[in-house]
Design an enzyme around this catalytic site. Structure first.
Site, mmCIF file in Angstrom:
data_model
loop_
_atom_site.group_PDB
_atom_site.id
_atom_site.type_symbol
_atom_site.label_atom_id
_atom_site.label_comp_id
_atom_site.label_asym_id
_atom_site.label_seq_id
_atom_site.Cartn_x
_atom_site.Cartn_y
_atom_site.Cartn_z
ATOM 1 N N PRO A 40 114.705 -65.596 -63.525
ATOM 2 C CA PRO A 40 115.061 -65.735 -64.942
ATOM 3 C C PRO A 40 114.039 -66.593 -65.704
ATOM 4 C CG PRO A 40 116.944 -66.223 -63.527
ATOM 5 C CD PRO A 40 115.753 -66.071 -62.632
ATOM 6 N N ASP A 41 113.970 -66.346 -67.013
ATOM 7 C CA ASP A 41 113.119 -67.115 -67.926
ATOM 8 C C ASP A 41 111.644 -67.075 -67.539
ATOM 9 O OD1 ASP A 41 115.402 -67.863 -69.352
ATOM 10 O OD2 ASP A 41 115.750 -69.568 -68.009
ATOM 11 N N ARG A 42 111.240 -66.012 -66.894
ATOM 12 C CA ARG A 42 109.837 -65.832 -66.463
ATOM 13 C C ARG A 42 109.354 -66.939 -65.534
ATOM 14 N NH1 ARG A 42 107.954 -61.337 -68.769
ATOM 15 N NH2 ARG A 42 108.945 -60.740 -70.714
ATOM 16 N N LEU A 43 110.312 -67.590 -64.868
ATOM 17 C CA LEU A 43 109.924 -68.619 -63.888
ATOM 18 C C LEU A 43 109.809 -67.947 -62.519
ATOM 19 C CD1 LEU A 43 112.194 -71.485 -65.259
ATOM 20 C CD2 LEU A 43 109.694 -71.295 -65.416
ATOM 21 N N HIS A 44 108.972 -66.924 -62.482
ATOM 22 C CA HIS A 44 108.895 -66.091 -61.287
ATOM 23 C C HIS A 44 108.368 -66.875 -60.093
ATOM 24 C CE1 HIS A 44 109.578 -63.189 -64.321
ATOM 25 N NE2 HIS A 44 108.373 -63.308 -64.838
#
Ligand SMILES: Cc1cc2nc3c(=O)[nH]c(=O)nc-3n(C[C@H](O)[C@H](O)[C@H](O)COP(=O)(O)O)c2cc1C
Length: 192
Positions: free
Chosen positions: A169-173
């Site tokens: 989520p939230d581009r916190l890959h």
């Protein structure tokens, strides 16, 4: 986190197959020859083990010419259903004739004929030109087994870097990079 990126890759491949991803073994292969222009195209992964990642192709094709100029490549797999990407980089070598013969013999007859008929990526005057070549080869071999064409073989990408990317989520890959170090792998985390 597994110490073995090959086992980890195989596990993802199996998960994709189980989910019915079709084809689950397609990856984008990037190469660049002496003109330094990178080119990417899809190939099907036909084997993977500790020795590397194997795909088959025409060894007179543009990709093969690039690999002969510069025997390094990158493969990138993306399975939308798993939200996972794997990027692989390394040196590339031809598989043995025996390995290529065995795999060629296992292919459906139609694919064997097209491997003979197609001069991959050469300009065709018309579709008929190709279909005529197919008809001639079909007649020539009739019920006889087809040998492997000399212009058709496999390459093995021997990885020195393998990166696993996992959607979060939230581009916190999550990104985990395996870099070859001696007989093993060094594992580092990368910022997304
Ligand atoms: C899903 C998919 C899988 C493909 N698999 C292969 C393959 O395993 N080997 C191959 O030579 N071409 C394969 N192709 C075709 C290549 O993408 C490409 O058109 C062809 O190899 C010519 O590339 P080149 O001119 O860069 O050498 C595949 C195409 C797609 C869309």
């Amino acid at each position: 986190m597994s110490n073995d990126p090959i086992a980890r890759f195989k596990d993802l491949l199996a998960q994709a197959a189980q989910l019915g991803v079709e084809p689950h073994n397609a990856g984008a292969l990037a190469t660049a020859g002496n003109d330094r222009q990178p080119t990417a195209r899809m190939v099907l992964l036909k084997d993977v083990d500790a020795a590397g990642f194997v795909f088959y192709t025409n060894v007179q094709s543009p990709k093969a010419r690039q690999l002969s100029d510069n025997p390094r490549a990158s493969l990138c797999f993306w399975w939308a259903q798993l939200k996972r990407q794997v990027r692989i980089e390394g040196g590339v070598e031809l598989v043995s004739d025996r390995e290529a013969d065995e795999y060629f013999a296992s292919r459906p007859r139609g694919s064997q004929i097209s491997a003979w008929a197609s001069q991959q990526s050469r300009e065709l005057a018309s579709r008929e030109e190709l279909m005529t070549a197919v008809a001639l080869l079909t007649a020539k071999y009739q019920d006889r087994p087809l040998p492997r064409p000399p212009q058709w073989s496999g390459y093995r990408l021997v990885p020195d870097r393998i990166e696993f990317w996992k959607d979060q989520p939230d581009r916190l890959h999550e990104r985990e990079l395996y870099t070859r170090e001696g007989d093993g792998w060094r594992i580092t985390l990368l910022a997304p």
